[in-house]
Scaffold this active site. Structure first.
Site, PDB file in Angstrom:
ATOM      1  N   GLU A 368      42.106  45.673  42.787  1.00  0.00           N
ATOM      2  CA  GLU A 368      41.790  44.162  42.978  1.00  0.00           C
ATOM      3  C   GLU A 368      42.659  43.455  43.796  1.00  0.00           C
ATOM      4  OE1 GLU A 368      40.124  42.052  39.665  1.00  0.00           O
ATOM      5  OE2 GLU A 368      39.086  40.922  41.106  1.00  0.00           O
ATOM      6  N   GLU A 637      46.196  38.890  31.456  1.00  0.00           N
ATOM      7  CA  GLU A 637      44.695  38.182  31.902  1.00  0.00           C
ATOM      8  C   GLU A 637      44.068  37.761  30.699  1.00  0.00           C
ATOM      9  OE1 GLU A 637      42.292  41.267  33.661  1.00  0.00           O
ATOM     10  OE2 GLU A 637      40.974  39.533  34.856  1.00  0.00           O
TER      11      GLU A 637
END
Ligand code: BGC
Length: 760
Positions: A368, A637
């Protein structure tokens, strides 16, 4: 035929005129490997050129250089400059940066020969990039464009440009990719020299780099080297980071070393690699044998704390981890008497270190590593307290504007890596696209940066218009898909509530920019009018007849209070409800990416610092300190990425263990615990108002604004509070000693206070 000849002629003229009209690289040509036209995953091309200077004395040599890909240049075998991953990541089709480097010291005068040698890796240009894991996104070529300007001692001038007199070959780097690691066969010499292919690519998109580059920064020797239950050799470097491992090895010809990077160990103590999505975090080296070799990659990086090594016996003398990130000066520091909170501050800094990597990325490890707009806007204030991020975010905003659609839509990630899998279709959502207004206004507030507001004015306006175009013309309500309060643990906050709140917030920020810049924009009255309509619509739709919100979540109350969406008469009620919701949740937060940054500041601002400290002090899921009790050295996260029993949570198969978003709590540490707050843009006027509390017996915050250092430290001696404040010259400060009347003081002095801690 005639037409195509005409077209070619136009192209040729356009190319030549653009080449001439874009100094300082005028005259240079893009060069690449001729045939076959390489695409990513191939050996990295090396471009070479020998040069004998015209005289023995050289006064100055300036190298202008850029690439399609990421480059590393050497002159006479010495590396040129400290930058890695140059020319950085921008929307290359619209803006490609070139670097200007003084190479005077690297060249030798006539009659000695100079060897110029530039290797180009795939990088973001043609390597794997973005969630879809596509490659060759910006082009299939790995090319170089450069010009060396030579000023001689006798006053004459000369230059050398990339052109068809260069040669291209390959060498030890057989492949290199940001997501897939680097493979070096050190037995392979630089070889296979062939003439280069020159291309007619225009230079119209070239711009000088104005922000700091990515460089090698901190280094770590192994904290622990051990054999895992799977009988693998693992090194723990003690810190999660973005970077790579450097080895010093002596082996046999053909020995192969593999270094695989991971962020965590699983519950059994084996390296955990399942959260990396479509990445292979392995660097591979084939040894030459005989001599000691220093090995490190060039054009890839990894998010890691642990590495698995194969084919090599590591020790604290022969390997080290090197963190790479944008070279941003420290701007502040925070410390206090609680070691867990100091670790929290360290985790915040390492989230920044790992993710301020030429663009503000969401994470540094999995497939990502994108400039997510929402993440960037929530971390801005905390980032600025810790690092000087003005130019860094300025660069990112320029690109955000360039990537914006004609209808004002902001790309969800900037640069827009999604365009490659979504056929150029752009859209963004509330809280994410609003980075277009929040970040420029944030930079204005922090640095009094009027230039950025001027530059982004059109982009801010376009985004606001994009939002308004989605508002129902009858109800004045915006209701679309949102990411919600991303990854909140608890009841979700209604999408339309988030849309409407951010719409109002962005409109207000835009109108503030209009005022600051004193722009006479004919649309302004209409924007004011529609802002009022939207606010009224918010009240109609989201406030009940009892004066509460229809959305009964911590985040809804936080957003409503922070964005001043409640009528004054209902604010206390809203705060009470927020407090109740926290109590009902066993004094735990239930917020995600959007709500979390407001949580502690809102509580402190409305007289509930005690509850803010309670939340901060929690050590169970979800809380800031829980990951720290589990040994985390960066923010996760997900609040629950690793469960207390060591299992990785099921809430997402690809948890990042290095997302900076929840580190936005750092803003509260500086603004409330240490109490350093700006009252006027650029810290022209400040408030020093520490909020002692929790189990803290002392705290110290420092921030370097452009007037100088601001310091605020306090210490509890029993019931006595001692304060030491330093205000830089040229500014005015309001000092709020707890329990005393506020006083206004002038800068250029230190102030000391002793007071009894107010009761309660
Ligand atoms: C990213 C986030 C981002 C989010 C938006 C994720 O995959 O890692 O940080 O904000 O998507 O939904």
């Amino acid at each position: 035929m005639k037409n195509s000849l005409l077209f070619l002629l136009c192209l040729f003229l356009a190319y030549n005129s653009s080449a001439q009209s874009y100094p300082p690289l005028d005259g240079a040509k893009w060069i690449s490997a001729a045939s076959p036209f390489d695409s990513s995953g191939a050996p990295c091309p090396i471009f070479k050129k020998n040069l004998i200077l015209r005289t023995a004395t050289l006064r100055k040599a300036i190298f202008y250089i850029t690439a399609h890909g990421v480059y590393e240049a050497r002159i006479n075998n010495s590396r040129v400059g400290q930058a890695y991953f140059a020319p950085g990541w921008t929307p290359y089709d619209k803006r490609l940066l070139y670097q200007t480097l003084d190479v005077t010291g690297l060249l030798q005068g006539a009659p000695q020969k100079n060897a110029i040698n530039v290797t180009v890796g795939d990088g973001w240009y043609r390597g794997h990039c973005g969630t879809g894991g596509f490659k060759n996104n910006y082009g299939r070529d790995a090319s170089l464009l450069c010009k060396l300007v030579l000023l001689y001692g006798d006053g004459t001038k000369d230059s050398l440009v990339s052109d068809d007199t260069w040669q291209v070959g390959t060498g030890p780097i057989r492949r290199s990719d940001i997501f897939f690691g680097e493979f070096q066969d050190t037995n392979i010499p630089e070889q296979d020299w062939l003439p280069v292919h020159t291309s007619l690519t225009s230079q119209i998109n070239l711009q000088p780099q104005m922000h700091a580059p990515v460089t090698q920064q901190e280094s770590f020797t192994p904290k622990r080297i051990f054999t895992s239950p799977k009988k693998e050799t693992i090194i723990d470097f003690g810190q999660n980071m973005a970077g790579w491992v450097k080895l010093r090895v002596k082996g046999h010809k053909g020995d192969t070393i593999r270094v695989t990077h991971g962020e965590a160990l699983d519950k059994d103590g084996n390296i955990y690699l399942l959260n990396l999505r479509n990445c292979d975090p392995t660097d591979i080296y084939v040894l030459k044998g005989g001599e000691v070799q220093i090995l490190e990659p060039h054009f890839t990086y990894h998010g890691f704390r642990y590495v698995r090594v194969e084919g090599f016996r590591p020790s604290s003398e022969n390997c080290m981890a090197i963190a790479l990130h944008t070279d941003l000066p420290h701007s502040g520091s925070f410390s206090c008497s609680n070691p867990l909170i100091n670790q929290l501050q360290s985790n915040i800094e390492w989230g920044l270190n790992s993710n301020l990597f030429d663009v503000p990325t969401d994470c540094p490890q999995r497939g990502e590593r994108l400039g997510w707009t929402g993440d960037a806007q929530v971390i801005l204030k905390t980032a600025a307290f810790n690092r000087d991020v003005q130019k860094f975010f300025e660069k990112w905003l320029y690109d955000l504007a360039l990537e914006q659609s004609v209808n004002g839509a902001v790309a969800r990630v900037n640069p827009d890596a999604y365009q490659f899998c979504s056929r150029g279709f752009k859209w963004d959502v509330a809280g994410w696209g609003d980075a277009a207004t929040i970040v420029p206004m944030g930079l204005y507030d922090i640095y009094e940066d009027t230039a950025i507001l001027e530059h982004q004015y059109a982009s801010m306006k376009a985004w606001v218009k994009y939002e308004l175009a989605r508002v129902n013309p009858r109800t004045f309500i915006w209701s679309d898909f949102t990411f919600g309060d991303w990854l909140a643990m608890g009841p979700s906050t209604d999408s339309s509530f988030i849309d409407q709140s951010y719409l109002i917030h962005s409109l207000e920020l835009f109108l503030q920019a209009v005022k600051i810049l004193q722009v006479s924009d004919p649309d302004t009255p209409a924007f004011h009018e529609i802002l009022e309509q939207c606010k009224r619509a918010f009240r109609r739709k989201f406030i009940t007849s009892e004066g509460l919100l229809t959305c009964n979540t911590q985040t809804a109350y936080l957003i409503a209070i922070q964005f001043h969406l409640l009528p004054d008469s209902l604010v206390d009620r809203g705060v009470q409800r927020l407090v109740q919701l926290i109590h009902d949740n066993d004094n735990h937060l239930a917020t995600g990416f959007l709500g979390t940054p407001f949580l502690l500041p809102v509580l402190s601002e409305y007289g509930h610092t005690d509850l803010a400290y309670t939340l901060l002090g929690q050590r169970t899921i979800p809380s800031w300190l829980y990951p720290i009790t589990m040994g985390a050295t960066t923010f996760w996260e997900h609040w629950d990425a690793i469960l207390p029993n060591g299992d990785f949570s099921n809430s997402s198969p690809s948890h990042s263990l290095n997302h900076y978003a929840y580190g936005a709590v750092g803003d509260w540490l500086y603004q409330y615990v240490a109490g350093i707050r700006s009252l006027a843009p650029g810290y022209r006027r400040i408030l020093i108002a520490p909020h002692p509390g929790g189990d803290l017996t002392w705290a110290k915050g420092a921030y370097h604004c452009r007037y100088g250092n601001i310091l605020s430290e306090w210490k509890l001696n029993g019931k006595t509070l001692l304060m030491h404040v330093e205000i830089p010259p040229g500014i005015e400060a309001v000092i709020a000693v707890p329990g005393k009347e506020r006083v206004t003081v002038q800068g250029g002095h230190s102030y000391y206070y002793t007071t009894l801690v107010p009761a309660g």
